[in-house]
Design a protein around this motif. Sequence first.
Motif, PDB file in Angstrom:
ATOM      1  N   ASN A  26       0.810  -1.223   0.000  1.00  0.00           N
ATOM      2  CA  ASN A  26       0.000   0.000   0.000  1.00  0.00           C
ATOM      3  C   ASN A  26       0.843   1.272   0.000  1.00  0.00           C
ATOM      4  O   ASN A  26       0.299   2.367  -0.156  1.00  0.00           O
ATOM      5  N   ASP A  27       2.148   1.125   0.190  1.00  0.00           N
ATOM      6  CA  ASP A  27       3.034   2.292   0.190  1.00  0.00           C
ATOM      7  C   ASP A  27       3.401   2.756  -1.220  1.00  0.00           C
ATOM      8  O   ASP A  27       3.943   3.847  -1.384  1.00  0.00           O
ATOM      9  N   PHE A  28       3.127   1.936  -2.251  1.00  0.00           N
ATOM     10  CA  PHE A  28       3.723   2.145  -3.561  1.00  0.00           C
ATOM     11  C   PHE A  28       2.801   2.840  -4.556  1.00  0.00           C
ATOM     12  O   PHE A  28       1.602   2.578  -4.617  1.00  0.00           O
ATOM     13  N   ILE A  29       3.418   3.713  -5.358  1.00  0.00           N
ATOM     14  CA  ILE A  29       2.823   4.229  -6.594  1.00  0.00           C
ATOM     15  C   ILE A  29       3.747   3.799  -7.731  1.00  0.00           C
ATOM     16  O   ILE A  29       4.962   4.001  -7.660  1.00  0.00           O
ATOM     17  N   TYR A  30       3.164   3.223  -8.773  1.00  0.00           N
ATOM     18  CA  TYR A  30       3.968   2.681  -9.873  1.00  0.00           C
ATOM     19  C   TYR A  30       3.916   3.612 -11.083  1.00  0.00           C
ATOM     20  O   TYR A  30       2.833   3.956 -11.556  1.00  0.00           O
ATOM     21  N   PRO A  31       5.069   4.039 -11.609  1.00  0.00           N
ATOM     22  CA  PRO A  31       5.084   4.931 -12.779  1.00  0.00           C
ATOM     23  C   PRO A  31       4.822   4.177 -14.089  1.00  0.00           C
ATOM     24  O   PRO A  31       5.334   3.077 -14.302  1.00  0.00           O
ATOM     25  N   LEU A  32       4.031   4.802 -14.962  1.00  0.00           N
ATOM     26  CA  LEU A  32       3.745   4.246 -16.283  1.00  0.00           C
ATOM     27  C   LEU A  32       3.907   5.344 -17.336  1.00  0.00           C
ATOM     28  O   LEU A  32       3.556   6.512 -17.087  1.00  0.00           O
ATOM     29  N   PHE A  33       4.385   4.958 -18.513  1.00  0.00           N
ATOM     30  CA  PHE A  33       4.713   5.910 -19.576  1.00  0.00           C
ATOM     31  C   PHE A  33       3.864   5.606 -20.806  1.00  0.00           C
ATOM     32  O   PHE A  33       3.989   4.538 -21.413  1.00  0.00           O
ATOM     33  N   LEU A  75       1.091   8.639 -14.074  1.00  0.00           N
ATOM     34  CA  LEU A  75       1.204   8.619 -15.529  1.00  0.00           C
ATOM     35  C   LEU A  75       2.099   9.734 -16.049  1.00  0.00           C
ATOM     36  O   LEU A  75       1.996  10.889 -15.616  1.00  0.00           O
ATOM     37  N   PHE A  76       2.930   9.374 -17.016  1.00  0.00           N
ATOM     38  CA  PHE A  76       3.754  10.312 -17.777  1.00  0.00           C
ATOM     39  C   PHE A  76       3.428  10.123 -19.251  1.00  0.00           C
ATOM     40  O   PHE A  76       3.191   8.989 -19.697  1.00  0.00           O
ATOM     41  N   GLY A  77       3.431  11.213 -20.008  1.00  0.00           N
ATOM     42  CA  GLY A  77       3.030  11.141 -21.400  1.00  0.00           C
ATOM     43  C   GLY A  77       4.162  11.403 -22.378  1.00  0.00           C
ATOM     44  O   GLY A  77       5.052  12.215 -22.105  1.00  0.00           O
ATOM     45  N   ILE A  78       4.123  10.710 -23.504  1.00  0.00           N
ATOM     46  CA  ILE A  78       5.069  10.928 -24.601  1.00  0.00           C
ATOM     47  C   ILE A  78       4.236  11.282 -25.826  1.00  0.00           C
ATOM     48  O   ILE A  78       3.667  10.396 -26.491  1.00  0.00           O
ATOM     49  N   PRO A  79       4.091  12.559 -26.136  1.00  0.00           N
ATOM     50  CA  PRO A  79       3.205  12.978 -27.224  1.00  0.00           C
ATOM     51  C   PRO A  79       3.812  12.725 -28.599  1.00  0.00           C
ATOM     52  O   PRO A  79       5.026  12.595 -28.748  1.00  0.00           O
ATOM     53  N   ASP A  80       2.947  12.673 -29.605  1.00  0.00           N
ATOM     54  CA  ASP A  80       3.426  12.538 -30.980  1.00  0.00           C
ATOM     55  C   ASP A  80       4.064  13.827 -31.481  1.00  0.00           C
ATOM     56  O   ASP A  80       5.000  13.799 -32.273  1.00  0.00           O
ATOM     57  N   VAL A  81       3.510  14.962 -31.029  1.00  0.00           N
ATOM     58  CA  VAL A  81       3.990  16.266 -31.498  1.00  0.00           C
ATOM     59  C   VAL A  81       4.347  17.129 -30.290  1.00  0.00           C
ATOM     60  O   VAL A  81       3.572  17.235 -29.332  1.00  0.00           O
ATOM     61  N   LYS A  82       5.519  17.732 -30.352  1.00  0.00           N
ATOM     62  CA  LYS A  82       5.957  18.653 -29.303  1.00  0.00           C
ATOM     63  C   LYS A  82       6.067  20.046 -29.899  1.00  0.00           C
ATOM     64  O   LYS A  82       6.391  20.209 -31.082  1.00  0.00           O
ATOM     65  N   GLY A 305      11.141   8.593   6.904  1.00  0.00           N
ATOM     66  CA  GLY A 305       9.949   9.397   7.126  1.00  0.00           C
ATOM     67  C   GLY A 305       8.926   9.387   6.015  1.00  0.00           C
ATOM     68  O   GLY A 305       7.911  10.072   6.101  1.00  0.00           O
ATOM     69  N   ALA A 306       9.162   8.611   4.956  1.00  0.00           N
ATOM     70  CA  ALA A 306       8.229   8.603   3.831  1.00  0.00           C
ATOM     71  C   ALA A 306       6.972   7.803   4.153  1.00  0.00           C
ATOM     72  O   ALA A 306       7.035   6.755   4.797  1.00  0.00           O
ATOM     73  N   ASP A 307       5.842   8.307   3.694  1.00  0.00           N
ATOM     74  CA  ASP A 307       4.576   7.581   3.759  1.00  0.00           C
ATOM     75  C   ASP A 307       4.274   6.877   2.444  1.00  0.00           C
ATOM     76  O   ASP A 307       3.604   5.844   2.420  1.00  0.00           O
ATOM     77  N   ILE A 308       4.730   7.462   1.340  1.00  0.00           N
ATOM     78  CA  ILE A 308       4.454   6.975  -0.011  1.00  0.00           C
ATOM     79  C   ILE A 308       5.782   6.849  -0.748  1.00  0.00           C
ATOM     80  O   ILE A 308       6.651   7.727  -0.623  1.00  0.00           O
ATOM     81  N   ILE A 309       5.932   5.763  -1.528  1.00  0.00           N
ATOM     82  CA  ILE A 309       7.139   5.583  -2.329  1.00  0.00           C
ATOM     83  C   ILE A 309       6.730   5.392  -3.786  1.00  0.00           C
ATOM     84  O   ILE A 309       6.036   4.419  -4.125  1.00  0.00           O
ATOM     85  N   ILE A 310       7.125   6.325  -4.642  1.00  0.00           N
ATOM     86  CA  ILE A 310       6.965   6.154  -6.084  1.00  0.00           C
ATOM     87  C   ILE A 310       8.197   5.393  -6.555  1.00  0.00           C
ATOM     88  O   ILE A 310       9.329   5.869  -6.406  1.00  0.00           O
ATOM     89  N   THR A 311       7.991   4.191  -7.098  1.00  0.00           N
ATOM     90  CA  THR A 311       9.152   3.364  -7.418  1.00  0.00           C
ATOM     91  C   THR A 311       8.882   2.411  -8.572  1.00  0.00           C
ATOM     92  O   THR A 311       7.793   1.837  -8.691  1.00  0.00           O
ATOM     93  N   TYR A 312       9.907   2.227  -9.424  1.00  0.00           N
ATOM     94  CA  TYR A 312       9.870   1.252 -10.509  1.00  0.00           C
ATOM     95  C   TYR A 312      10.040  -0.167  -9.969  1.00  0.00           C
ATOM     96  O   TYR A 312       9.816  -1.134 -10.702  1.00  0.00           O
ATOM     97  N   HIS A 313      10.433  -0.291  -8.713  1.00  0.00           N
ATOM     98  CA  HIS A 313      10.570  -1.597  -8.071  1.00  0.00           C
ATOM     99  C   HIS A 313       9.243  -2.135  -7.540  1.00  0.00           C
ATOM    100  O   HIS A 313       9.213  -3.230  -6.959  1.00  0.00           O
ATOM    101  N   ALA A 314       8.156  -1.393  -7.689  1.00  0.00           N
ATOM    102  CA  ALA A 314       6.920  -1.724  -6.972  1.00  0.00           C
ATOM    103  C   ALA A 314       6.444  -3.151  -7.235  1.00  0.00           C
ATOM    104  O   ALA A 314       6.054  -3.864  -6.300  1.00  0.00           O
ATOM    105  N   LYS A 315       6.463  -3.598  -8.475  1.00  0.00           N
ATOM    106  CA  LYS A 315       5.960  -4.940  -8.778  1.00  0.00           C
ATOM    107  C   LYS A 315       6.846  -6.008  -8.133  1.00  0.00           C
ATOM    108  O   LYS A 315       6.335  -6.979  -7.552  1.00  0.00           O
ATOM    109  N   GLU A 316       8.155  -5.847  -8.241  1.00  0.00           N
ATOM    110  CA  GLU A 316       9.075  -6.812  -7.652  1.00  0.00           C
ATOM    111  C   GLU A 316       8.925  -6.849  -6.133  1.00  0.00           C
ATOM    112  O   GLU A 316       8.909  -7.924  -5.512  1.00  0.00           O
ATOM    113  N   ALA A 317       8.811  -5.663  -5.533  1.00  0.00           N
ATOM    114  CA  ALA A 317       8.663  -5.601  -4.085  1.00  0.00           C
ATOM    115  C   ALA A 317       7.339  -6.212  -3.633  1.00  0.00           C
ATOM    116  O   ALA A 317       7.267  -6.898  -2.607  1.00  0.00           O
TER     117      ALA A 317
END
Length: 323
Positions: A26-33, A75-82, A305-317
């Motif tokens: 419940n501590d984790f937020i998982y980044p997606l692109f 969520l992070f976005g990668i647009p077609d046009v910048k 002291g963190a309550d929330i961890i944004i991490t790419y390790h979330a699934k493995e953990a």
Amino acid sequence: MFARFRRKRINPVLRDLLQETHLSVNDFIYPLFARSGEGIREEVASMPGVYQMSIDEIVKECDVLKRLGIMSIILFGIPDVKDSVGSDAMCEHGIIAQTVREVKAAHPEMFVVTDLCFCEYTDHGHCGVLDPVLETVDNDITLDNLAKQAVIHAKAGADMIAPSGMMDGMIQAIRGGLDSAGFENLPVMSYSTKFASAYYGPFRDVAESSPSFGDRRSYQMNPANRREAIAESVEDELEGADILMVKPALAYMDIIRDVRENTALPLAVYNVSGEYAMLKMAAKAGVIDYDRVMMETLLGFKRAGADIIITYHAKEAAILLGK
């Protein structure tokens, strides 16, 4: 007479009973692109196990996350046009707005956080509209655009907004924009203390967000500054942030503790791409016990002291925590 601390360590059950800090899925937020297209799942060479995905693949990935007990994504976005102002980020048909709508339609229970910035959407790779004289981001014009971007994300169905650009006054501007549009109950998690760090390198590969010139030291924080780091987070609390954040995490444990001791707000940390990649490369070289080092690192963030961890390790953990 000396103290016998080991009395409390010999029995494994007693060790568990006395453990002070605990790590939970419940501590984790998982980044997606997210990027446009269909059936796209492209692994990033510098970040093994991390992918650029089309929206349909992100929807599938949420099924995997839910089975692991991970119910929060960012969520992070990668647009077609910048372009020079990052127009895709302020468009209701932009990549993030589309992704939010489709994720929430398929997985209404998934807690969807949106990163709010412009570096991925501008052709120059900086975090807002450029001031042509100073050759840095024009702070106040960018504030207006951040407020517009926040409302677009809110209308799409985002559950929380996470501004990351380190613009002065960004929380006040975003909070004002959201409240005026009727989203006064939508929380804001501020990247309140974000350093101009060399640990972000692999992220810029996956998000395609490297600056085309210069760097971001005129708006992100000097890694040497401790007092200023606290002041940045305290100011965002005053402006109305609901959750604060320190980014990166691993080299800034002292800052995590400092901010924790100066606020009662929930505190997030971002376990960033360089930190993730270092562990992956060390594991590949056979010089660490990857699972143990990963879990020790995540536990260290909680202890600091963190309550929330944004991490790419979330699934493995999550897999290890479920064993």
